[in-house]
Design an enzyme around this catalytic site. Sequence first.
Site, PDB file in Angstrom:
ATOM      1  N   GLU A 184       0.810  -1.227   0.000  1.00  0.00           N
ATOM      2  CA  GLU A 184       0.000   0.000   0.000  1.00  0.00           C
ATOM      3  C   GLU A 184       0.838   1.269   0.000  1.00  0.00           C
ATOM      4  OE1 GLU A 184      -2.580   0.652   3.388  1.00  0.00           O
ATOM      5  OE2 GLU A 184      -3.480   2.412   2.466  1.00  0.00           O
ATOM      6  N   LYS A 239      -2.774  -1.915  -2.972  1.00  0.00           N
ATOM      7  CA  LYS A 239      -3.761  -1.022  -2.345  1.00  0.00           C
ATOM      8  C   LYS A 239      -3.227   0.382  -2.496  1.00  0.00           C
ATOM      9  CE  LYS A 239      -6.048   0.160   1.984  1.00  0.00           C
ATOM     10  NZ  LYS A 239      -6.787  -0.396   3.119  1.00  0.00           N
TER      11      LYS A 239
HETATM   12  P1  13P Z   1      -9.144   4.426   4.688  1.00  0.00           P
HETATM   13  O1  13P Z   1     -10.081   3.774   3.695  1.00  0.00           O
HETATM   14  O2  13P Z   1      -9.851   5.032   5.855  1.00  0.00           O
HETATM   15  O3  13P Z   1      -8.159   5.333   4.016  1.00  0.00           O
HETATM   16  O4  13P Z   1      -8.309   3.255   5.378  1.00  0.00           O
HETATM   17  C1  13P Z   1      -7.796   2.285   4.597  1.00  0.00           C
HETATM   18  C2  13P Z   1      -6.500   1.837   5.130  1.00  0.00           C
HETATM   19  O5  13P Z   1      -6.355   0.692   5.492  1.00  0.00           O
HETATM   20  C3  13P Z   1      -5.371   2.779   5.139  1.00  0.00           C
HETATM   21  O6  13P Z   1      -4.184   2.095   5.356  1.00  0.00           O
END
Ligand code: 13P
Length: 340
Positions: free
Chosen positions: A177, A219
């Site tokens: 991510e 992600k």
């Molecule tokens: P949000 O959808 O609130 O941004 O959180 C997702 C997430 O796991 C961020 O690391």
Amino acid sequence: MTQSELVKTALDLVSPGKGILAADESLGTIKKRFDRINVESTEEARRSYREMLFTTPNLERHISGVILFDETIRHATAEGTPFVEVLSEKGIIPGIKVDKGAKALAGFPGEKITEGLDGLRERLIEYYELGARFAKWRAVITIGEDIPTGACIDANAYALARYAALCQEAGLVPIVEPEVLLDGDHDISRCGQVSERTWSGLFTALHKHRVASDGLLLKTNMVLPGKDHPRQADVEEIAEITVNSLRNTVPPSMPGVVFLSGGMTYLEATERLNAMNVMGDHPWQLSFSYGRALQETALDAWQGDPAKMAAGQAALYHRAKCNGAARDGRYTREMEAEAS
Ligand code: 13P
């Protein structure tokens, strides 16, 4: 765990009509969420809030996996059933956040590097034994004057690659991510350039570290103008530029992109995801891994009151259903009225 099992888990996480619930708020973040509804963040409040989320009737229709926090993966319902068992019995795959947070990157004011590699192999072995089958590591990229630097993008890409390699070794699907933050007054094309540099650097590092691209998920952020930019973009423009930037940099062998919702309203998160899927077939599945956009209305309905558990669950189910539809390009605004 063989490579084909990793691929199967990755594909299951992005199966049609479903997406991921991110419920892996660290202690600091969950406190912020609870502060908004005036609930004190005690361990029991956190446990009972997560019990409310995970025992939502029929959640498995629209949720494929749940990302947990270290404390939460060890928690159980009030009756004593471990959360991991509650989820697995519904066919929902348990996941775990394994990074230790983004810290200041020495020598690079305003930039961050995510920590957590030391001892990670041993932690992953334990999480696998506890039932986790996928993991998450978040890196933060900030847009500003003269940033992000190549050094910051590379440092985070290599940390993500080392994390991903360790996950695959341990039998967990790594969700990588990199989040390009919404803060700033930059326009949408600048976010597109930075996102492309970030994704391209990440996939180069993953390849160097021999991470199998069909056994992981990306992600990331949608491509958006900075939140202080005078002109906000419409939904079609966001969908088009996000998909184009991904096509430029993300290999088609990677099974899916799951977006985060940070900084968007819950309706924007649903409508923008839908618009991308309406555009037609893409090389990868385009789904969601939302925290705030799935939980905000549930938190507001729950209010920390055990008597309002069913209302919180109805709110979560509704957002999961709308995003499950958006993930297939089947969402319509009329769906919002169905729940109310
Ligand atoms: P949000 O959808 O609130 O941004 O959180 C997702 C997430 O796991 C961020 O690391």
